[in-house]
Design an enzyme around this catalytic site. Structure first.
Site, PDB file in Angstrom:
ATOM      1  N   ALA A 121       0.861  -1.188   0.000  1.00  0.00           N
ATOM      2  CA  ALA A 121       0.000   0.000   0.000  1.00  0.00           C
ATOM      3  C   ALA A 121       0.895   1.234   0.000  1.00  0.00           C
ATOM      4  O   ALA A 121       2.116   1.130   0.171  1.00  0.00           O
ATOM      5  CB  ALA A 121      -0.892   0.016   1.236  1.00  0.00           C
ATOM      6  N   LYS A 122       0.324   2.391  -0.180  1.00  0.00           N
ATOM      7  CA  LYS A 122       1.078   3.640  -0.033  1.00  0.00           C
ATOM      8  C   LYS A 122       0.092   4.767   0.211  1.00  0.00           C
ATOM      9  O   LYS A 122      -1.068   4.690  -0.205  1.00  0.00           O
ATOM     10  CB  LYS A 122       1.866   3.944  -1.314  1.00  0.00           C
ATOM     11  N   GLY A 123       0.571   5.805   0.891  1.00  0.00           N
ATOM     12  CA  GLY A 123      -0.278   6.966   1.128  1.00  0.00           C
ATOM     13  C   GLY A 123       0.488   8.227   0.811  1.00  0.00           C
ATOM     14  O   GLY A 123       1.719   8.205   0.677  1.00  0.00           O
TER      15      GLY A 123
END
Ligand code: NAD
Length: 433
Positions: A121-123
């Site tokens: 994931a990444k934000g």
């Protein structure tokens, strides 16, 4: 360069927000090249060619002047077949959805390559954090956490620091999440301060891991680290720790850059005092007597044995790649090399340690932090260091062996191994419909 037409899925209107992004397209090209290499099933390709979930949020905060400013934030979950989603949060002015999707996919490969039971994931938030006060950054971080709360959690998706964020932000994220659920939940994020359940060595983990990989590359190539010249582009968490670790092993730092410019000296720079300066002043600006070269990219072009890009992505392009003068390229940053430049470096015989291997130390110790938090039992720095070193060196050997077996570059070999591991799990689990 466009990904092959074999990657087909029913497009929707919202896909245009990210799927046309050049950064995402390049990530997809690398994925499809590796997928082709291992004859990945078309159905698995279709599922892996897009993130599983994308969240775009508005983040209103009250500025110090009393006005309300609204920022845009993202959390992208690419794949959780192997375990909970895992990935950092980036605060930078050029963050966009295509970049976050691309980094989320990279995380899926990184966790799989090292063998961690986690997904990708990444934000990110599109903001220049240097323009905000301490109070404003805290408000931004807390409101971002509140907005993405429906899709994060210690068994679901566990954020961590990335460019523009650090352990202070993670403490705020953990505190915000804990206040909302009504009980202290340290393992909702990793990269926290040790005092709130963080792991020893998490801050140093990525930079240390970069240097374990460089050590392995040197022994593979018959080089000795002592006396080797190196250059670091980006002098934040990763670049400064990698620089210090290189010098500890007798290597000589000939160039350093941060966002304000570059310092180059073939006779060697004093990394320790630069780190001290950057810690006190927030950057290398004003360091020593030597004036900085305005263009930070000059550090990429310094003649050296090992080049460590440790800032943002896409800094090595088809236009500047021929100016590089290194034998080993250690990709500490995520995606520093554009696809066309990659091909040029391979032809020139530069030994590449690809990002998903080179900078995997951070997520590895994040995993250790998550495990220790779950057990409420914490390991010593020596224990963590030896586990980190072992996992990364094993991964390096696997990638070298795969690269020889398939007669392909280190990048393709690392992706092939990672994708195969995700594929195996997806096939075992089947498709729930
Ligand atoms: P950071 O915010 O601590 O430091 C970034 C550094 O890059 C700063 O010195 C900044 O001045 C410099 N920089 C920014 N723009 C630049 C430019 N145009 N030219 C030269 N320097 C520039 O970030 P970090 O945590 O050290 O992350 C660096 C890279 O490593 C990023 O690509 C990140 O995705 C990657 N990475 C970080 C971690 C981690 O644990 N922090 C883990 C894996 C990968």
């Amino acid at each position: 360069m466009r990904p092959p037409s074999s990657i087909a899925h029913a497009a929707s209107d919202t896909d245009t927000l990210w799927s046309g992004s050049p950064v995402w397209q390049r990530t997809l090209v690398n994925f499809s090249r590796a997928a082709e290499l291992i004859n990945l099933d078309a159905n698995i390709i279709a599922r892996l060619s897009r993130p599983e979930r994308i969240m775009v949020v508005s983040i209103p905060i009250r500025s110090d002047d009393g006005k309300v400013k609204v920022y845009t934030g993202y959390r992208v979950q690419h794949n959780d077949s192997r375990g909970p989603y895992k990935g950092g949060v980036r605060f930078a002015p050029d963050v966009d959805l295509g970049e976050v999707c691309s980094l989320a996919m990279q995380m899926t490969w990184k966790t799989a390559l090292i063998g961690l039971p986690l997904g990708g994931a990444k934000g990110g938030v599109t903001v220049d954090p240097t323009t905000l006060s301490h109070r404003e950054v805290q408000e931004l971080t807390r409101r971002y956490t509140t907005e993405i709360m429906p899709i994060i959690g210690p068994k679901v998706d566990i954020p961590a620091p990335d460019m523009g964020t650090n352990e202070r932000h993670m403490a705020w994220m953990m505190d915000t999440y804990s206040a909302k659920v009504g009980h202290t939940t340290p393992d909702v994020v990793t990269g926290k301060p040790v005092s709130v359940g963080g792991s020893l060595l998490r801050r140093e983990a990525t930079g240390k891991g970069v240097v374990y990989n460089i050590e392995e590359a040197c022994s593979h190539l018959g080089l000795t680290l002592s006396g080797l010249r190196f250059a670091v582009h980006g002098f934040g968490n990763v670049g400064s720790v990698a620089g210090l670790e290189m010098v500890r092993r007798g290597a000589v730092c000939v160039a350093v850059a941060d966002v304000h410019g570059a310092l180059v000296d073939p006779k060697g720079l004093d990394i320790q005092s630069m780190v001290a300066h950057a810690q006190t002043h927030g950057s290398l600006q004003g360091y020593g007597d030597q004036s900085m070269i305005a263009d930070p990219r000059e550090a990429l072009y310094a003649p050296c044995d090992v080049l460590i890009p440790a800032a943002q992505g896409n800094v090595i392009t088809k236009d500047n790649v021929r100016k590089l003068q290194c034998r080993v390229l250690a990709e500490a940053a995520n995606a520093p090399t554009m696809t066309e430049a990659d091909d040029v470096l391979n032809e020139a015989g530069v030994f590449m340690i690809p990002d998903i291997l080179c900078n995997a130390g951070g997520v590895t110790v994040s995993y250790f932090e998550w495990v220790q938090g779950g057990m409420h039992f914490f390991w010593s720095a020596d224990e963590i260091d030896s586990r980190l070193s072992r996992l990364l060196r094993q991964a390096f050997s696997r990638v070298v062996a795969e690269s020889k077996r398939l007669n392909v570059t280190m990048r393709k070999a690392s992706l092939a191994l990672a994708i195969r591991s995700v594929d195996e799990v997806m096939r075992s689990r089947g498709l729930y419909a």
